[in-house]
Scaffold this active site. Structure first.
Site, short mmCIF file in Angstrom:
data_model
loop_
_atom_site.label_atom_id
_atom_site.label_comp_id
_atom_site.label_asym_id
_atom_site.label_seq_id
_atom_site.Cartn_x
_atom_site.Cartn_y
_atom_site.Cartn_z
N CYS A 103 0.75 -0.70 0.04
CA CYS A 103 -0.18 0.16 -0.29
C CYS A 103 0.79 1.22 -0.32
O CYS A 103 1.26 1.66 1.29
CB CYS A 103 -1.14 -0.10 1.31
SG CYS A 103 -1.65 1.20 1.78
N CYS A 122 -0.40 3.88 2.55
CA CYS A 122 -0.69 3.89 3.66
C CYS A 122 1.35 3.87 3.96
O CYS A 122 1.37 5.03 4.42
CB CYS A 122 -0.84 2.59 4.29
SG CYS A 122 -1.88 1.66 3.66
N ASP A 123 1.92 3.62 2.80
CA ASP A 123 3.25 3.12 3.47
C ASP A 123 4.46 3.76 2.33
O ASP A 123 5.51 4.56 2.80
CB ASP A 123 4.12 1.72 3.40
CG ASP A 123 2.78 0.98 4.51
OD1 ASP A 123 2.80 1.37 5.59
OD2 ASP A 123 2.81 -0.19 4.08
#
Ligand code: NAP
Length: 309
Positions: free
Chosen positions: A136, A139-140
């Site tokens: 992701c 997300c990261d």
């Protein structure tokens, strides 16, 4: 087998969609029962910093966010069962939900079982998940600011991830097992214009290198079998997501990839059965959009139950 009283609403799944549905259903006095799963909390449980969920100006850890949502749902009287659903029978009413040792019945059902990233299946990938291996970018990606990363895959997800990462990272290498992309042409054109995105064609990842963090990849050329190494700080696997709908086959309409088919965002092909979050959404896949859909599903269930009387 033990038989419990008929529930007003059962919610299957305890990610942002399921827990938000629970908060709203509980406040609507539907006394929801959440079948949370043996691994409760959904994909956010496996995430570290969540920096884009509104209301947390300095960010929040994924597990903490889920714990807060759960406590909020409990505050209004939601009950939880930490088991997985084995099967459902939506052909009769009340609907039947089979968990390990019990058969539950309910007048309405909200399915929020989410989706799981498809991984390459390498032991080295498993070892370095959360240490440079992610599925992701939103997300990261932030943790790889100014660094060099690779994205595996040739579909829309891979190119969207690459495009997102190109704004943060110094270099993004897309590794694809063939030499033509599956992604939509407009996206291909957009990505090919980015100076810091380059492609390695006809190649698969054989091993993710590194002990405590990713240092590189061992690649194999699918045409000539040549092995090479690529130095990167991160690997984003973008070879697709799989909705968690195996237990629903034959019960309601699923699309070709197994996502629940919905109209008006949450209505499934069975009246009284609603879907929310990644289980029916392949496009946005965000905690906030899942939470929004959970809220809508709870309102829809409330309206359905009111019309039943
Ligand atoms: P996808 O279209 O199934 O593409 C998966 C990609 O990963 C393919 O290029 C595939 O290679 C590759 N792949 C699969 N298994 C692999 C493996 N084991 N090793 C290496 N490569 C592997 O999945 P997706 O990109 O996640 O898209 C899923 C659906 O969501 C699609 O219908 C897509 O259009 C849609 N989507 C839409 C948007 C949008 O913005 N509209 C955004 C994301 C997704 P091959 O090409 O060789 O099969």
């Amino acid at each position: 087998m033990e038989q419990s009283p008929v529930e007003k609403v059962i919610i299957i799944g305890s990610g942002p969609a399921g827990l938000t549905a629970a908060i709203y259903a509980a406040r609507g006095n539907l006394k929801p029962l959440v079948i949370a799963g043996k691994e409760a909390g959904g994909q956010l449980i496996k995430t570290t910093d969540v920096d884009d969920y509104p209301g947390f100006e300095t960010g929040i850890q994924g597990p903490e966010l889920m714990a807060k949502m759960r406590k909020q749902a409990e505050r209004f009287g939601t009950r939880f069962i930490g088991e997985d659903v084995v099967s459902v029978d939506l052909k009769e009413k009340p609907f039947v939900v089979q968990i390990d040792n019990r058969c539950l019945t309910t007048d309405s059902l909200i399915i929020a079982t989410g989706a799981s990233a498809i991984w390459l299946g390498l032991p080295s990938e498993e070892k370095l998940k959360g240490k440079g291996v992610s599925a992701c970018a939103v997300c990261d990606g932030f943790f790889f600011k100014g660094k060099s990363v690779a994205v595996v895959g040739g579909g829309d997800t891979a190119l969207r991830e690459a495009n997102y990462l190109s704004k943060l990272c110094s270099k993004v290498t897309v590794i694809h097992r063939r030499e033509s992309l599956r992604a939509q042409v407009a996206l291909q054109e957009l990505v090919k214009l980015k100076p810091n995105i380059n492609f390695i064609w006809n190649s698969v990842v054989e091993e993710v290198l590194g002990n405590d963090k990713v240092t590189g990849l061992r690649l194999k050329n699918t045409q000539i079998g040549e092995i090479s190494e690529l130095a990167v700080d991160g690997l984003f696997v973008a070879i697709g997501h799989k909705p968690n709908t195996d237990f629903l086959k034959g019960q309601l309409d699923l699309d070709q990839k197994g996502y629940i088919v919905v109209k008006d965002e949450t209505q499934t092909s069975i009246p009284g059965v609603f879907a929310a979050g990644d289980v029916s959404d392949y496009k946005y896949r965000q905690a906030i959009t899942a939470a929004g859909a959970g809220c809508k599903a709870a309102f829809e269930a409330e309206e359905y139950l009111a019309n039943m009387r």
